[in-house]
Design a protein around this motif. Structure first.
Motif, PDB file in Angstrom:
ATOM      1  N   GLU A 135       6.273 -23.659   7.393  1.00  0.00           N
ATOM      2  CA  GLU A 135       7.502 -23.196   6.702  1.00  0.00           C
ATOM      3  C   GLU A 135       7.474 -21.585   6.636  1.00  0.00           C
ATOM      4  N   VAL A 136       6.497 -20.966   5.907  1.00  0.00           N
ATOM      5  CA  VAL A 136       6.305 -19.585   5.774  1.00  0.00           C
ATOM      6  C   VAL A 136       6.386 -18.826   6.990  1.00  0.00           C
ATOM      7  N   ARG A 137       5.499 -19.372   7.825  1.00  0.00           N
ATOM      8  CA  ARG A 137       5.435 -18.854   9.481  1.00  0.00           C
ATOM      9  C   ARG A 137       6.672 -18.814  10.048  1.00  0.00           C
ATOM     10  N   ALA A 138       7.463 -19.840   9.854  1.00  0.00           N
ATOM     11  CA  ALA A 138       8.785 -20.103  10.538  1.00  0.00           C
ATOM     12  C   ALA A 138       9.686 -19.000   9.962  1.00  0.00           C
ATOM     13  N   ALA A 139       9.740 -18.738   8.647  1.00  0.00           N
ATOM     14  CA  ALA A 139      10.384 -18.144   7.889  1.00  0.00           C
ATOM     15  C   ALA A 139      10.228 -16.541   8.072  1.00  0.00           C
ATOM     16  N   ARG A 140       8.850 -15.966   8.317  1.00  0.00           N
ATOM     17  CA  ARG A 140       8.552 -14.656   8.839  1.00  0.00           C
ATOM     18  C   ARG A 140       9.126 -14.332  10.310  1.00  0.00           C
ATOM     19  N   ARG A 141       9.564 -15.323  11.090  1.00  0.00           N
ATOM     20  CA  ARG A 141      10.300 -15.124  12.281  1.00  0.00           C
ATOM     21  C   ARG A 141      11.590 -14.725  12.136  1.00  0.00           C
ATOM     22  N   VAL A 179      16.302 -11.619   2.800  1.00  0.00           N
ATOM     23  CA  VAL A 179      15.079 -10.894   2.056  1.00  0.00           C
ATOM     24  C   VAL A 179      13.769 -11.385   2.852  1.00  0.00           C
ATOM     25  N   PRO A 180      13.036 -10.584   3.501  1.00  0.00           N
ATOM     26  CA  PRO A 180      12.370 -11.062   4.499  1.00  0.00           C
ATOM     27  C   PRO A 180      10.874 -11.436   3.831  1.00  0.00           C
ATOM     28  N   VAL A 181      10.264 -12.299   4.082  1.00  0.00           N
ATOM     29  CA  VAL A 181       8.858 -12.636   3.883  1.00  0.00           C
ATOM     30  C   VAL A 181       7.926 -11.633   4.522  1.00  0.00           C
ATOM     31  N   LEU A 182       7.026 -11.121   3.750  1.00  0.00           N
ATOM     32  CA  LEU A 182       6.190  -9.849   4.417  1.00  0.00           C
ATOM     33  C   LEU A 182       4.559 -10.457   4.573  1.00  0.00           C
ATOM     34  N   ASP A 183       4.257 -11.554   3.660  1.00  0.00           N
ATOM     35  CA  ASP A 183       2.985 -11.715   3.655  1.00  0.00           C
ATOM     36  C   ASP A 183       2.732 -13.063   2.969  1.00  0.00           C
ATOM     37  N   HIS A 184       1.793 -13.910   3.138  1.00  0.00           N
ATOM     38  CA  HIS A 184       1.416 -15.110   2.510  1.00  0.00           C
ATOM     39  C   HIS A 184      -0.097 -15.451   2.873  1.00  0.00           C
ATOM     40  N   ASP A 185      -0.381 -16.500   1.944  1.00  0.00           N
ATOM     41  CA  ASP A 185      -1.580 -17.054   1.978  1.00  0.00           C
ATOM     42  C   ASP A 185      -1.693 -18.509   1.727  1.00  0.00           C
ATOM     43  N   THR A 186      -2.568 -19.447   2.262  1.00  0.00           N
ATOM     44  CA  THR A 186      -2.538 -20.852   1.769  1.00  0.00           C
ATOM     45  C   THR A 186      -4.104 -21.236   1.534  1.00  0.00           C
ATOM     46  N   THR A 187      -4.814 -20.350   1.725  1.00  0.00           N
ATOM     47  CA  THR A 187      -6.421 -20.760   1.661  1.00  0.00           C
ATOM     48  C   THR A 187      -6.890 -20.680   0.190  1.00  0.00           C
ATOM     49  N   GLY A 188      -6.374 -19.912  -0.777  1.00  0.00           N
ATOM     50  CA  GLY A 188      -6.654 -19.454  -2.086  1.00  0.00           C
ATOM     51  C   GLY A 188      -6.596 -20.601  -2.834  1.00  0.00           C
ATOM     52  N   ARG A 220       0.878  -1.412   0.145  1.00  0.00           N
ATOM     53  CA  ARG A 220      -0.009   0.017  -0.090  1.00  0.00           C
ATOM     54  C   ARG A 220       0.892   1.328  -0.033  1.00  0.00           C
ATOM     55  N   GLY A 221       1.955   1.273   0.841  1.00  0.00           N
ATOM     56  CA  GLY A 221       2.820   2.419   0.703  1.00  0.00           C
ATOM     57  C   GLY A 221       3.757   2.449  -0.507  1.00  0.00           C
ATOM     58  N   GLY A 222       3.769   1.578  -1.429  1.00  0.00           N
ATOM     59  CA  GLY A 222       4.527   1.668  -2.490  1.00  0.00           C
ATOM     60  C   GLY A 222       6.078   0.840  -2.304  1.00  0.00           C
ATOM     61  N   GLN A 223       5.959   0.150  -1.242  1.00  0.00           N
ATOM     62  CA  GLN A 223       7.248  -0.536  -1.206  1.00  0.00           C
ATOM     63  C   GLN A 223       7.390  -1.973  -2.165  1.00  0.00           C
ATOM     64  N   PRO A 224       8.246  -2.061  -3.117  1.00  0.00           N
ATOM     65  CA  PRO A 224       8.325  -3.013  -4.131  1.00  0.00           C
ATOM     66  C   PRO A 224       8.328  -4.322  -3.267  1.00  0.00           C
ATOM     67  N   VAL A 225       7.666  -5.406  -3.863  1.00  0.00           N
ATOM     68  CA  VAL A 225       7.431  -6.729  -3.186  1.00  0.00           C
ATOM     69  C   VAL A 225       7.481  -7.821  -4.496  1.00  0.00           C
ATOM     70  N   ALA A 226       8.238  -8.882  -4.020  1.00  0.00           N
ATOM     71  CA  ALA A 226       8.153 -10.236  -5.010  1.00  0.00           C
ATOM     72  C   ALA A 226       7.083 -11.105  -4.647  1.00  0.00           C
ATOM     73  N   LEU A 227       6.228 -11.191  -5.423  1.00  0.00           N
ATOM     74  CA  LEU A 227       4.814 -12.202  -4.991  1.00  0.00           C
ATOM     75  C   LEU A 227       5.285 -13.467  -5.654  1.00  0.00           C
ATOM     76  N   LEU A 262       3.114 -16.078  -1.777  1.00  0.00           N
ATOM     77  CA  LEU A 262       4.090 -15.645  -0.538  1.00  0.00           C
ATOM     78  C   LEU A 262       4.556 -14.371  -1.123  1.00  0.00           C
ATOM     79  N   ALA A 263       4.699 -13.324  -0.278  1.00  0.00           N
ATOM     80  CA  ALA A 263       5.256 -11.889  -0.752  1.00  0.00           C
ATOM     81  C   ALA A 263       6.540 -11.513   0.245  1.00  0.00           C
ATOM     82  N   SER A 264       7.576 -11.279  -0.557  1.00  0.00           N
ATOM     83  CA  SER A 264       8.708 -10.775   0.264  1.00  0.00           C
ATOM     84  C   SER A 264       9.230  -9.605  -0.404  1.00  0.00           C
ATOM     85  N   VAL A 265      10.385  -8.855   0.127  1.00  0.00           N
ATOM     86  CA  VAL A 265      10.940  -7.794  -0.036  1.00  0.00           C
ATOM     87  C   VAL A 265      11.551  -7.873  -1.626  1.00  0.00           C
TER      88      VAL A 265
END
Length: 597
Positions: A70-76, A83-92, A43-50, A97-100
């Motif tokens: 694994e993604v929850r662990a990676a986000r810790r 390159v941190p993981v910012l967001d993810h979803d497994t329900t769709g 939303r703020g304009g930060q580029p992410v790799a999805l 997953l989205a990272s910087v």
């Protein structure tokens, strides 16, 4: 992973989705065995790799469960050169997953185009990789697929990507048949033999990478991925030939490439060794790479600032997701034409769910369906051809090991690229009127407005200054106390709400979901947390350019002790002349805390 010819980005193809879970997709970054990676923005304009995971993985419930873990662990994971993981979803229909996004050059591509790196650069690369692995391992994560393609070279140093994610594929039907998914030429002996993979396995891979980066030669000789993997599996009987490698490099190789995992060097000792042999601090990246490599990285940075825009033909193709499902997930179906000609700076779009990592020692809700996720689309007519390249599947039985490797056509990725026999790709939805397309995704249950509550002030308008951390440090913040912990230890964030870090992935990170409030009442503040939630991380560029947090911004969060905290930014102090990688801004604020209920 393949990318656009001559560029870090390539235009979207007709079968590509134009939006996923509220993230507007702008261009292709690359494609590999697990899926396709797209450029998007927060939303703020930060580029992410999805990264949109391939449907054949997403249809496996065991994969979804492991991917979530694994993604929850990676986000810790927090630390240097990650390159941190910012967001993810497994329900769709297709997990993602989205990272910087780092517009750098992979080590694999650099070696292919420019040849081996100078020895000081190799030591600096490996030393920074060791620091990154130290942070990854401290969070209880094993990379499992460390290779040149998963190391990015950037102007601000190297970055490790995809840590821990490869393990998710181990629960698919491919592995149930006896397969070992990975990259054989960069496996450890125990990994190649199908035995337990530990943190020491990553150190073996580091030794192999160091040898190839310095000379272009693999310690186990010449041959394809399968042949090299077989030799690695037999390391206890036939150790690698280290003759011909630079004298300074041999101690590193000897300490990494031992058959016994217990005898391998640790990350801290490896980083110290590399800094000594590099002859400069590991965090000094002024001219650390050869000039041609540095120029290519600079070119990619410029290209990322002006990504390719959808063509008219692209727009006319509709927003079909091809192999990935509908273009709008949970927001109706729009047309690609609605997005045509949009510049990267205009692509800010709010993801619909908080992206904060789970708090240590706090229960994490089990993943479940969300009403804002669209159901899987209906099958397309027979004969539809997706735009993904079919991969050949190489099966190689290890002598004496009984393991089967499953590889892509290049021997470097971890899954098949074509639908299973009889599986049909979904049809692209019919274009709709752009004017009727929703302007934002629907909110998820977690973003629904909370019930009425009583708010009792604990303290109001308390002066609170968050100073920019110095290089390679982090500042943790406990808003309940309130207290600031300068130079906080990596990962020691229990009970904290913020961490302001200047490591390799410099950012302001929200450890509890935070939102921007239009007002200063507790009701407005609480509603902002639920309905105007920020992503879990605001990156260095956003902070330096004042795109998300500016003077007058009101940030709100529900703390780890279930209080409501409001931070009003009264001043932002920074020196624009220092450039993007100069000191991080200081934020002069007032802090208000209410007890809820």
């Amino acid at each position: 992973m393949t990318i656009g010819t001559g560029s870090v980005l390539a235009p979207l193809e007709p079968q590509d989705p134009r939006e996923t879970a509220g993230y507007r997709l702008i261009a292709r970054i690359g494609e590999g065995g697990m899926g396709t990676v797209y450029l998007s923005h927060t939303r703020g304009g930060q580029p992410v790799a999805l990264k949109l995971i391939r449907r054949e993985f997403g249809q496996d419930p065991d994969f979804r469960s492991r991917f979530e873990q694994e993604v929850r662990a990676a986000r810790r994971v927090q630390g240097y050169h990650l390159v941190p993981v910012l967001d993810h979803d497994t329900t769709g229909a297709s997990p993602w997953l989205a990272s910087v996004f780092v517009p750098g050059l992979s080590l694999h591509d650099a070696l292919s185009a420019y040849g081996p790196l100078p020895l000081p650069a190799v030591f600096q690369l490996i030393g920074c990789t060791a620091r990154a692995l130290g942070s990854i391992h401290a969070a209880g994560v094993v990379h499992r697929d460390l290779k040149p393609a998963n190391l990015l070279l950037g102007a601000a140093g190297p970055y490790v990507i995809d840590f821990g994610i490869a393990r998710a594929t181990d629960s698919t039907q491919l592995t149930r048949t006896g397969g070992v998914i990975g990259t054989p030429q960069y496996m450890s002996p125990e990994h190649a033999l199908g035995a337990e993979v530990t943190t020491a396995s990553d150190l073996f891979a580091v030794g192999l990478i160091a040898a190839v980066a310095a000379t272009g030669r693999h310690p186990y000789g010449e041959g394809g991925a399968t042949a090299l993997g077989v030799r690695i599996a037999n390391t206890d009987r036939l150790p690698p030939d280290l003759s011909g490698y630079p004298t300074e490099l041999k101690p590193l190789l000897e300490r990494c490439l031992t058959a016994d995992p217990a005898e391998r060097i640790g990350t801290d000792e490896l980083a110290a060794m590399c800094e000594l042999f590099a002859g400069r601090p590991l965090n000094d990246f002024d001219g650390w790479l050869p000039e041609p490599v540095g120029q290519e990285i600079a070119r990619r940075v410029r290209a990322a600032e002006n990504p390719p825009t959808p063509t008219v033909a692209d727009a006319g193709a509709g927003a079909g997701a091809g192999d990935f499902g509908p273009a709008r997930t949970g927001a109706g179906t729009g047309t690609a034409g609605a997005f045509g000609g949009v510049h990267a700076a205009d692509t800010a779009f709010a993801p619909p769910r908080p992206a904060g990592p789970p708090r240590p020692n706090r229960p994490t809700p089990a993943p479940g369906p969300s009403p804002n996720r669209a159901p899987a689309p209906a099958p397309a007519p027979k004969g539809f051809r997706g735009g993904l390249i079919a991969a050949s599947l190489v099966l190689a039985v290890l002598a004496g090991a009984g393991a089967v490797w499953l590889l892509d056509e290049d021997g470097s990725e971890d899954g098949a690229k074509t639908p299973a026999a009889g599986q049909e790709a979904p049809a692209a939805p019919e274009p709709s009127d752009p004017a009727k397309a929703p302007s934002a995704p629907k909110t998820s249950p977690s973003a629904s407005a909370p019930p009425k509550a009583a708010y009792t002030p604990v303290f109001q308008d308390k002066p609170f200054t968050l100073r920019g951390p110095s290089g390679n440090t982090g500042t943790h913040v406990d808003l309940d106390a309130p207290q600031i912990f300068p130079k906080g230890a990596i990962g020691k964030t229990q009970g904290m709400e913020l961490t302001y870090q200047n490591w390799g992935d410099a950012d302001l990170r929200f450890l509890t979901a935070a939102g921007k409030s239009p007002g200063t009442t507790p009701e407005e503040c609480r509603e902002a947390v639920a309905t105007n939630t920020l992503t879990s991380s605001v990156g260095r560029v956003e902070l330096k350019e004042g795109k998300t947090i500016t003077k007058g911004t009101v940030l709100c969060t529900v703390t780890s002790e279930n209080n409501l905290a409001m931070i009003r930014i009264t001043d932002v102090i920074q020196d624009p002349s220092k450039g993007t990688y100069g000191p991080m801004p200081d934020y002069v604020t007032t802090l208000t805390l209410w007890k809820i209920g």
